[in-house]
Write an enzyme that holds these catalytic residues in place. Structure first.
Site, PDB file in Angstrom:
ATOM      1  N   LEU A  62       0.950   4.705  -0.011  1.00 50.34           N
ATOM      2  CA  LEU A  62       0.452   6.057   0.207  1.00 50.34           C
ATOM      3  C   LEU A  62       1.518   6.881   0.978  1.00 50.34           C
ATOM      4  CD1 LEU A  62      -2.038   7.890   0.746  1.00 50.34           C
ATOM      5  CD2 LEU A  62      -2.213   7.031   3.035  1.00 50.34           C
TER       6      LEU A  62
ATOM      7  N   SER B 250       1.704  12.157   8.143  1.00 51.42           N
ATOM      8  CA  SER B 250       0.326  12.357   8.469  1.00 51.42           C
ATOM      9  C   SER B 250      -0.654  13.216   7.591  1.00 51.42           C
ATOM     10  CB  SER B 250       0.382  13.142   9.776  1.00 51.42           C
ATOM     11  OG  SER B 250       1.022  12.346  10.694  1.00 51.42           O
TER      12      SER B 250
ATOM     13  N   THR C 283      -0.613   8.222  13.302  1.00 53.39           N
ATOM     14  CA  THR C 283      -0.063   8.116  14.891  1.00 53.39           C
ATOM     15  C   THR C 283      -1.381   8.257  15.696  1.00 53.39           C
ATOM     16  OG1 THR C 283       0.090  10.293  14.575  1.00 53.39           O
ATOM     17  CG2 THR C 283       2.084   9.230  13.985  1.00 53.39           C
ATOM     18  N   SER C 284      -0.613   7.962  17.166  1.00 50.41           N
ATOM     19  CA  SER C 284      -1.741   8.245  18.076  1.00 50.41           C
ATOM     20  C   SER C 284      -2.565   9.547  18.219  1.00 50.41           C
ATOM     21  CB  SER C 284      -1.231   7.892  19.553  1.00 50.41           C
ATOM     22  OG  SER C 284      -1.050   6.539  19.660  1.00 50.41           O
TER      23      SER C 284
ATOM     24  N   GLU D 181      -0.143   3.545  10.280  1.00 47.27           N
ATOM     25  CA  GLU D 181      -1.710   3.626   9.946  1.00 47.27           C
ATOM     26  C   GLU D 181      -2.385   4.769  10.785  1.00 47.27           C
ATOM     27  OE1 GLU D 181      -3.624   0.430   8.552  1.00 47.27           O
ATOM     28  OE2 GLU D 181      -1.870  -0.689   8.275  1.00 47.27           O
TER      29      GLU D 181
ATOM     30  N   PHE E  64       0.890  -1.198  -0.094  1.00 48.03           N
ATOM     31  CA  PHE E  64      -0.049  -0.045  -0.045  1.00 48.03           C
ATOM     32  C   PHE E  64       0.777   1.226   0.027  1.00 48.03           C
ATOM     33  CE2 PHE E  64      -2.807   2.805   2.378  1.00 48.03           C
ATOM     34  CZ  PHE E  64      -3.992   2.809   1.833  1.00 48.03           C
TER      35      PHE E  64
ATOM     36  N   ARG F 243       7.633 -18.716  39.132  1.00 47.25           N
ATOM     37  CA  ARG F 243       8.810 -18.440  39.541  1.00 47.25           C
ATOM     38  C   ARG F 243       8.786 -17.830  40.788  1.00 47.25           C
ATOM     39  NH1 ARG F 243      14.549 -16.610  38.858  1.00 47.25           N
ATOM     40  NH2 ARG F 243      14.726 -14.885  39.499  1.00 47.25           N
TER      41      ARG F 243
ATOM     42  N   ILE G  68       6.947   1.162   3.298  1.00 49.90           N
ATOM     43  CA  ILE G  68       5.956   0.506   2.709  1.00 49.90           C
ATOM     44  C   ILE G  68       6.138  -0.940   3.089  1.00 49.90           C
ATOM     45  CG2 ILE G  68       5.015  -0.012   0.599  1.00 49.90           C
ATOM     46  CD1 ILE G  68       4.751   3.164   1.419  1.00 49.90           C
TER      47      ILE G  68
HETATM   48  N1  COS Z   1     -13.809   6.913   4.096  1.00 44.93           N
HETATM   49  C1  COS Z   1     -13.917   7.643   2.978  1.00 44.93           C
HETATM   50  N2  COS Z   1     -13.968   8.726   2.839  1.00 44.93           N
HETATM   51  C2  COS Z   1     -13.322   9.864   3.820  1.00 44.93           C
HETATM   52  C3  COS Z   1     -12.834   9.085   5.000  1.00 44.93           C
HETATM   53  C4  COS Z   1     -13.133   7.806   5.310  1.00 44.93           C
HETATM   54  N3  COS Z   1     -12.738   7.286   6.209  1.00 44.93           N
HETATM   55  N4  COS Z   1     -12.290  10.107   5.630  1.00 44.93           N
HETATM   56  C5  COS Z   1     -12.307  11.065   5.102  1.00 44.93           C
HETATM   57  N5  COS Z   1     -13.171  10.952   3.639  1.00 44.93           N
HETATM   58  C6  COS Z   1     -13.269  11.954   2.696  1.00 44.93           C
HETATM   59  C7  COS Z   1     -13.940  13.190   3.353  1.00 44.93           C
HETATM   60  O1  COS Z   1     -15.589  12.688   3.216  1.00 44.93           O
HETATM   61  C8  COS Z   1     -13.751  14.324   2.460  1.00 44.93           C
HETATM   62  O2  COS Z   1     -14.337  14.302   1.171  1.00 44.93           O
HETATM   63  P1  COS Z   1     -14.778  15.410   0.153  1.00 44.93           P
HETATM   64  O3  COS Z   1     -13.735  15.976  -0.343  1.00 44.93           O
HETATM   65  O4  COS Z   1     -15.823  14.865  -0.563  1.00 44.93           O
HETATM   66  O5  COS Z   1     -15.401  16.354   1.173  1.00 44.93           O
HETATM   67  C9  COS Z   1     -12.208  13.938   1.786  1.00 44.93           C
HETATM   68  O6  COS Z   1     -12.019  12.613   2.162  1.00 44.93           O
HETATM   69  C10 COS Z   1     -11.237  14.856   2.897  1.00 44.93           C
HETATM   70  O7  COS Z   1     -11.476  14.397   4.246  1.00 44.93           O
HETATM   71  P2  COS Z   1     -10.620  15.216   5.272  1.00 44.93           P
HETATM   72  O8  COS Z   1     -11.386  16.500   5.380  1.00 44.93           O
HETATM   73  O9  COS Z   1     -11.011  14.530   6.593  1.00 44.93           O
HETATM   74  O10 COS Z   1      -9.167  15.148   4.887  1.00 44.93           O
HETATM   75  P3  COS Z   1      -7.924  15.693   5.865  1.00 44.93           P
HETATM   76  O11 COS Z   1      -6.938  16.152   4.976  1.00 44.93           O
HETATM   77  O12 COS Z   1      -8.470  16.594   6.698  1.00 44.93           O
HETATM   78  O13 COS Z   1      -7.704  14.406   6.623  1.00 44.93           O
HETATM   79  C11 COS Z   1      -6.529  13.029   8.199  1.00 44.93           C
HETATM   80  C12 COS Z   1      -6.713  14.413   7.820  1.00 44.93           C
HETATM   81  C13 COS Z   1      -5.553  13.270   9.153  1.00 44.93           C
HETATM   82  C14 COS Z   1      -7.605  12.210   8.662  1.00 44.93           C
HETATM   83  C15 COS Z   1      -5.940  12.156   7.003  1.00 44.93           C
HETATM   84  O14 COS Z   1      -4.754  12.848   6.325  1.00 44.93           O
HETATM   85  C16 COS Z   1      -5.075  11.065   7.831  1.00 44.93           C
HETATM   86  O15 COS Z   1      -5.601  10.031   8.152  1.00 44.93           O
HETATM   87  N6  COS Z   1      -3.687  11.072   8.057  1.00 44.93           N
HETATM   88  C17 COS Z   1      -3.013   9.850   8.553  1.00 44.93           C
HETATM   89  C18 COS Z   1      -2.513   9.174   7.256  1.00 44.93           C
HETATM   90  C19 COS Z   1      -2.131   7.791   7.977  1.00 44.93           C
HETATM   91  O16 COS Z   1      -2.775   7.234   8.684  1.00 44.93           O
HETATM   92  N7  COS Z   1      -1.078   7.259   7.222  1.00 44.93           N
HETATM   93  C20 COS Z   1      -0.518   6.018   7.464  1.00 44.93           C
HETATM   94  C21 COS Z   1      -0.301   5.753   6.195  1.00 44.93           C
HETATM   95  S1  COS Z   1      -0.451   3.726   6.123  1.00 44.93           S
HETATM   96  S2  COS Z   1       1.247   3.320   6.946  1.00 44.93           S
END
Ligand code: COS
Length: 385
Positions: free
Chosen positions: A125, A132, A365-366, A363, A123, A268, A157
Site C-alpha cells: 500500500l 498516512s 501512526t498514533s 499500520e 501488502f 538482583r 513493505i
Molecule cells: N473498512 C471498509 N471501508 C472503509 C473503512 C474500513 N475500515 N474505512 C473507510 N472505509 C471506506 C469508507 O466507507 C469510504 O467509502 P465511500 O467511498 O463509499 O464513502 C471510503 O473508504 C473512504 O473512507 P475515508 O473517508 O475514511 O477515507 P480517508 O481518506 O479519510 O481515510 C485514513 C483516512 C487516515 C483513515 C486512512 O487514509 C488511513 O487509515 N491512513 C493510514 C494508512 C495506514 O495505516 N498506512 C499504513 C500502511 S500498512 S504499513
C-alpha cells in the site's frame, strides 16, 4: 460479561506460549544480531497453523475467531516482534484480504499455500510519497487487452523481498480519487517486479523490509482482487485486522516487560535487599502491569466486536494506539528496572524497546489512530477540509 477465557481459549494461549518459548525464543537473539529473516521459522509458524488462524478450513486455515487469533499473536509478540510481523502481515493483511474479497479461484490458488507457509505474501500500500494519506497513491494501473499494466513504487513493505505474492494497490483513474483504487494479486516472479532490502532499521532487524518497483508489470484480469474501485476498502478492512494484530503483539511486549522486570527485580540485590523492595522500582512495575492489563482488555474488546461482526474501526484504533504506546513505555521502564544490564541483549528488554518503536508508526501512526478515534467521537473529519 465474562472476564475469563474459555478452557479452549486458555489452551490456545498456552499452546502458543509453549511454541514461542520452545521454537521462537532460542533463535531471537542471533536473528536480531545478524539482522536475518528466518525463513525456516516462518515455515514453522505455518506448520503449526499460525499463518491463517482466522481463515476458513476449506482453504487451509483454522477457522478461529479473532479473540483466539489475538491470543496467539500476543504470545508470538511476547517472544519476537519479527516473527509476529510475519503472522500479522500474512494473516491479517494478505490472507484476510483474499479470504474477504477474493474469487473462489483466487482463494483456491493462494490461501492454502499462504496458510501453510509454503508461500509468503506482502501488502503493497505505502509508497515513497504516500504514507498516512493512503488514498493518494501514485502507482498506476492501466487497462490493456485482457488485463492490466502496473507501474509505480512501494516503500516500507514487510516481507517484500521474501514474498511470493504481493497485494499491490494502484490507481486506475486519478479523477475518482479513492474510488478509483484497485488491488491486484501480483506474483513477485512477474516480469517488471523488483524488490530491494531496506537496511539500517532501529528495530525489527530480523524482519524483512523492502522497497518495491513495478515497471510495466502485466497481469491478467483474474489478478484483480474485488472490483475496480474497491481498492481503498480492501486496504482499510485489511488494516482493521492488521492494527488489531499489531495491538495484540504489543500486549505481548508489555507482558514480556513485566515478566522480565519482576524476575530481575526480585533476584538482583542492591543495599542487601532485592530491587523490588524499593518503592520506586515497585512503581515502575505497577505502571507496566496497569498498561499491560488495560491494553489486553482493549484488544479483547476489539476482538469480541470483530467476532460479533459489529463495526470496530474506532475500537481497533483505540486498542492499537494504547497497546503500541504502552509497549514503548513498558520497554523503556523495563530497561530502567534492569539498569545497565538492560542496555545489552543478554536480556530481552532493549530489543523490546527497539522493536516496539515501529508499532506506533506502521499500520497507521498514533496520530492517525487519534484522528480516526476523534472523527468517530465528534463526527468531524479533521483529515478533510
Ligand atoms: N473498512 C471498509 N471501508 C472503509 C473503512 C474500513 N475500515 N474505512 C473507510 N472505509 C471506506 C469508507 O466507507 C469510504 O467509502 P465511500 O467511498 O463509499 O464513502 C471510503 O473508504 C473512504 O473512507 P475515508 O473517508 O475514511 O477515507 P480517508 O481518506 O479519510 O481515510 C485514513 C483516512 C487516515 C483513515 C486512512 O487514509 C488511513 O487509515 N491512513 C493510514 C494508512 C495506514 O495505516 N498506512 C499504513 C500502511 S500498512 S504499513
Amino acid at each position: 460479561m465474562d472476564f475469563e477465557l474459555s478452557d479452549e481459549q486458555q489452551m490456545i494461549s498456552e499452546t502458543a506460549r509453549r511454541f514461542a518459548d520452545e521454537v521462537i525464543t532460542p533463535r531471537v537473539r542471533d536473528n536480531d544480531r545478524a539482522a536475518r529473516f528466518d525463513r525456516e521459522l516462518a515455515s514453522k509458524l505455518g506448520e503449526i497453523g499460525y499463518l491463517g488462524a482466522p481463515v476458513s478450513r476449506d482453504y487451509g486455515g483454522q477457522a478461529l475467531g479473532y479473540v483466539d487469533y489475538g491470543l496467539i499473536v500476543e504470545q508470538i509478540g511476547r517472544a519476537d516482534s519479527a516473527a509476529r510481523t510475519v503472522v500479522s502481515v500474512q494473516t491479517s493483511l494478505v490472507s484476510g484480504s483474499i479470504d474477504r474479497w477474493g474469487s473462489e479461484q483466487q482463494k483456491q490458488r493462494w490461501l492454502p499455500k499462504l496458510c501453510s507457509g509454503e508461500s509468503l505474501g506482502c501488502f503493497g500500500l505505502t509508497e515513497p510519497d504516500t504514507g498516512s494519506d493512503a488514498a493518494n497513491l501514485r502507482t498506476r494501473a492501466t487497462k490493456i487487452d485482457g488485463g492490466w499494466k502496473i507501474s509505480g513504487a512501494k516503500m516500507w513493505i514487510s516481507l517484500g523481498n521474501v514474498a511470493d505474492l504481493a497485494l499491490i494497490f494502484a490507481q486506475t483513474d486519478p479523477e475518482k480519487a479513492h474510488r478509483g483504487l484497485a488491488c491486484f494479486l501480483v506474483p513477485t516472479a512477474s516480469e517488471g517486479f523488483s524488490s530491494q532490502e531496506i537496511h539500517g532499521k532501529l528495530g525489527l532487524r530480523a524482519s524483512d523490509t523492502a522497497s518495491l518497483g513495478l515497471d510495466g508489470v502485466e497481469l491478467p484480469d483474474e489478478a484483480l482482487l474485488g472490483e475496480v474501485g474497491d481498492g481503498f476498502k480492501v486496504a482499510m478492512s485489511a488494516l482493521d485486522s492488521g492494527r488489531y494484530s499489531v495491538a495484540a503483539g504489543c500486549v505481548g511486549i508489555c507482558d514480556g516487560c513485566v515478566d522480565a522486570s519482576v524476575e530481575y527485580a526480585t533476584t538482583r540485590k542492591q543495599f542487601n535487599v532485592p530491587l523490588a523492595r524499593f518503592q520506586l522500582v515497585q512503581a515502575m512495575i505497577a505502571d507496566m502491569v496497569v498498561r499491560r492489563d488495560a491494553a489486553r482488555m482493549l484488544v479483547l474488546r476489539a476482538g469480541l466486536l470483530k467476532d460479533a461482526g459489529k463495526p470496530n474501526t474506532s475500537e481497533t484504533s483505540v486498542a492499537k494506539l494504547y497497546a503500541s504506546e504502552s509497549a514503548v513505555e513498558c520497554a523503556n521502564l523495563a530497561i530502567q528496572v534492569h539498569g545497565g544490564a538492560g542496555y545489552v541483549d543478554d536480556f530481552p528488554v532493549e530489543r523490546y524497546l527497539r522493536d516496539a518503536r515501529v508499532t506506533t508508526l506502521y499500520e497507521g501512526t498514533s496520530q492517525i489512530q487519534k484522528l480516526i478515534i476523534a472523527r468517530a467521537a465528534t463526527g468531524i473529519d479533521a483529515m478533510r477540509p
